[in-house]
Design a protein around this motif. Structure first.
Motif, short mmCIF file in Angstrom:
data_model
loop_
_atom_site.label_atom_id
_atom_site.label_comp_id
_atom_site.label_asym_id
_atom_site.label_seq_id
_atom_site.Cartn_x
_atom_site.Cartn_y
_atom_site.Cartn_z
N ASP A 1 -32.07 96.91 35.92
CA ASP A 1 -32.03 96.51 37.33
C ASP A 1 -30.60 96.16 37.71
OD1 ASP A 1 -32.72 95.78 39.90
OD2 ASP A 1 -33.39 93.78 39.32
N LEU A 2 -29.79 97.18 37.90
CA LEU A 2 -28.38 96.98 38.23
C LEU A 2 -28.21 96.81 39.73
CD1 LEU A 2 -27.08 99.74 35.81
CD2 LEU A 2 -26.94 97.26 35.47
N PRO A 3 -27.23 96.02 40.18
CA PRO A 3 -27.12 95.70 41.62
C PRO A 3 -26.94 96.90 42.53
CG PRO A 3 -25.20 94.90 40.39
CD PRO A 3 -26.23 95.29 39.39
N TRP A 4 -26.20 97.91 42.07
CA TRP A 4 -25.98 99.09 42.92
C TRP A 4 -27.22 99.98 42.99
CZ3 TRP A 4 -22.77 97.44 39.02
CH2 TRP A 4 -22.99 98.00 37.75
N ARG A 5 -28.26 99.65 42.24
CA ARG A 5 -29.52 100.39 42.36
C ARG A 5 -30.42 99.78 43.44
NH1 ARG A 5 -31.26 102.02 36.13
NH2 ARG A 5 -29.34 103.16 35.64
N ARG A 6 -29.98 98.68 44.01
CA ARG A 6 -30.78 98.04 45.06
C ARG A 6 -30.31 98.44 46.45
NH1 ARG A 6 -29.49 92.33 42.34
NH2 ARG A 6 -30.11 92.86 40.20
N THR A 7 -29.48 99.43 46.53
CA THR A 7 -28.95 99.88 47.81
C THR A 7 -29.04 101.39 47.91
OG1 THR A 7 -27.01 99.86 49.27
CG2 THR A 7 -26.58 100.05 46.93
N SER B 1 -19.72 102.34 43.26
CA SER B 1 -20.25 102.13 41.91
C SER B 1 -19.96 103.34 41.02
CB SER B 1 -21.75 101.84 41.96
OG SER B 1 -22.50 102.99 42.29
N GLU B 2 -20.11 104.53 41.56
CA GLU B 2 -19.86 105.73 40.76
C GLU B 2 -18.40 105.81 40.31
OE1 GLU B 2 -22.02 108.34 39.65
OE2 GLU B 2 -23.33 106.64 40.07
N VAL B 3 -17.48 105.44 41.19
CA VAL B 3 -16.06 105.48 40.82
C VAL B 3 -15.74 104.39 39.81
CG1 VAL B 3 -13.70 105.26 41.69
CG2 VAL B 3 -15.40 106.52 43.02
N GLN C 1 -17.18 100.17 31.29
CA GLN C 1 -18.50 99.71 30.88
C GLN C 1 -19.24 99.05 32.04
OE1 GLN C 1 -17.73 97.15 27.53
NE2 GLN C 1 -17.71 98.86 26.08
N THR C 2 -20.56 99.23 32.03
CA THR C 2 -21.41 98.67 33.08
C THR C 2 -21.24 97.15 33.19
OG1 THR C 2 -23.02 100.43 32.70
CG2 THR C 2 -23.80 98.49 33.89
N THR C 3 -21.11 96.48 32.04
CA THR C 3 -20.99 95.02 32.06
C THR C 3 -19.71 94.56 32.76
OG1 THR C 3 -20.04 95.17 29.83
CG2 THR C 3 -22.37 94.65 30.00
N ARG C 4 -18.67 95.37 32.73
CA ARG C 4 -17.43 95.02 33.43
C ARG C 4 -17.54 95.29 34.92
NH1 ARG C 4 -12.59 98.06 30.91
NH2 ARG C 4 -11.45 96.83 32.45
N VAL C 5 -18.32 96.29 35.30
CA VAL C 5 -18.45 96.64 36.71
C VAL C 5 -19.34 95.65 37.45
CG1 VAL C 5 -19.28 98.42 38.31
CG2 VAL C 5 -17.97 99.07 36.28
N ASP C 6 -20.41 95.19 36.77
CA ASP C 6 -21.30 94.21 37.39
C ASP C 6 -20.54 92.91 37.62
OD1 ASP C 6 -23.44 92.80 38.35
OD2 ASP C 6 -24.65 92.94 36.54
#
Length: 295
Positions: free
Chosen positions: A29-35, A44-46, A52-57
């Motif tokens: 349940d990643l934040p950019w999946r709620r939009t 988010s794609e860029v 890593q996902t943990t750094r982007v969140d």
């Protein structure tokens, strides 16, 4: 369960059923999946490219607080955009985002729902365009990135090496749903399942992506040319509000020498620092104004 390659229609159906089941089980349940906002998904794609996902969140949310719309990003200064990007790596991505935002605003402000138009924007390649189409517009798209590649290699090419993307792309194409008519199996849901299953595989088995013919091991960052470029840019950003507009070559050289010595490396000479700054200037990261280097 694995499906042999070349893959029969029944084999592909079996593969799709497996991936959807694993995706439901492993869903993140990643934040950019709620939009479904195209700008937020594009960002988010860029950010997720080679990061890593943990750094982007966390960083994704902070960016959107500072630049909440394409218009806000286009209106920002390159220095502010680069400042917000620090720590995510590959600073060219930030400049490309900024330039693309400017082009979008000039053309009306909205991201197009068309692969060719998306790829005409700075920094948007086939995978990024496909991600925007699938996740923002729920369109059929051929989205081949590292986690997706891992699933196809693991399930459809077990034990095979040097598998090319040319072999994978038709399979990615044919397995993606044609549209969003089935909300339980639309392009968005399908690629989330692939991404989550691929992330799981990379944690639990030898990385299947190593069997891709295009696989390359990421080079060491510390002590590399990339690290020195990043360090020089950090110095420039730290001094961007000085009355003179920026630091001199001598000041930059001194700060970089101190950083290199603390890390146990030999400092760069003034000519080497100048060559580094000239390289950054040629790419649009900075400019020389009098004796000052400015972002």
């Amino acid at each position: 369960m694995r499906v042999a390659s070349p893959v029969s229609p029944d084999g592909l159906a079996e593969f799709r059923g497996l991936v959807l089941a694993r995706g439901a089980e492993l869903y993140r349940d990643l934040p950019w999946r709620r939009t479904r906002d195209p700008y937020e998904i594009w960002l988010s794609e860029v950010m997720l490219q080679q990061t890593q996902t943990t750094r982007v969140d966390g960083r994704w949310q902070r960016w959107l607080s500072r630049f909440p719309t394409v218009g806000a990003l286009a209106a920002a200064s390159p220095a502010d955009v680069l400042d917000e990007w620090q720590g995510l790596g590959y600073n060219r991505r930030a400049l490309a985002l900024h330039r693309a935002a400017g082009e979008l605003v000039a053309g009306g402000g909205a991201l197009p729902a068309d692969a060719r138009a998306l790829q005409a924007l700075p920094g948007v390649g086939p995978a990024t365009a496909a991600g925007i189409l699938a996740f923002a517009f729920d369109q059929h798209a051929v989205y081949l990135e590292t986690n997706v590649r891992a699933v196809f290699l693991h399930e459809l090419f077990p034990g095979e090496g040097a598998v090319s993307d040319r072999e994978l792309l038709p399979l990615v194409d044919v397995t993606c749903p044609a549209d969003a008519s089935d909300p339980a199996d639309d392009p968005r849901t399908w690629y989330y399942a692939l991404l989550d299953y691929g992330a799981y595989l990379k944690r639990t088995v030898p990385n299947p992506s190593r069997r891709s013919s295009g696989h390359t091991r990421q080079s060491r960052f510390e002590g590399s040319h990339r690290q020195k470029r990043a360090a020089a840019l950090r110095v420039l950003l730290a001094h961007r509000e000085e009355a003179a507009g920026g630091p001199t070559l001598e000041a930059i050289s001194a700060e970089l020498a101190s950083e290199e010595e603390k890390s146990g490396r030999s400092p760069l000479s003034a000519p080497e620092v100048r060559a580094l700054l000239d390289e950054l200037a040629a790419e649009g990261f900075c400019r020389l104004v009098g004796d000052a280097w400015c972002v």
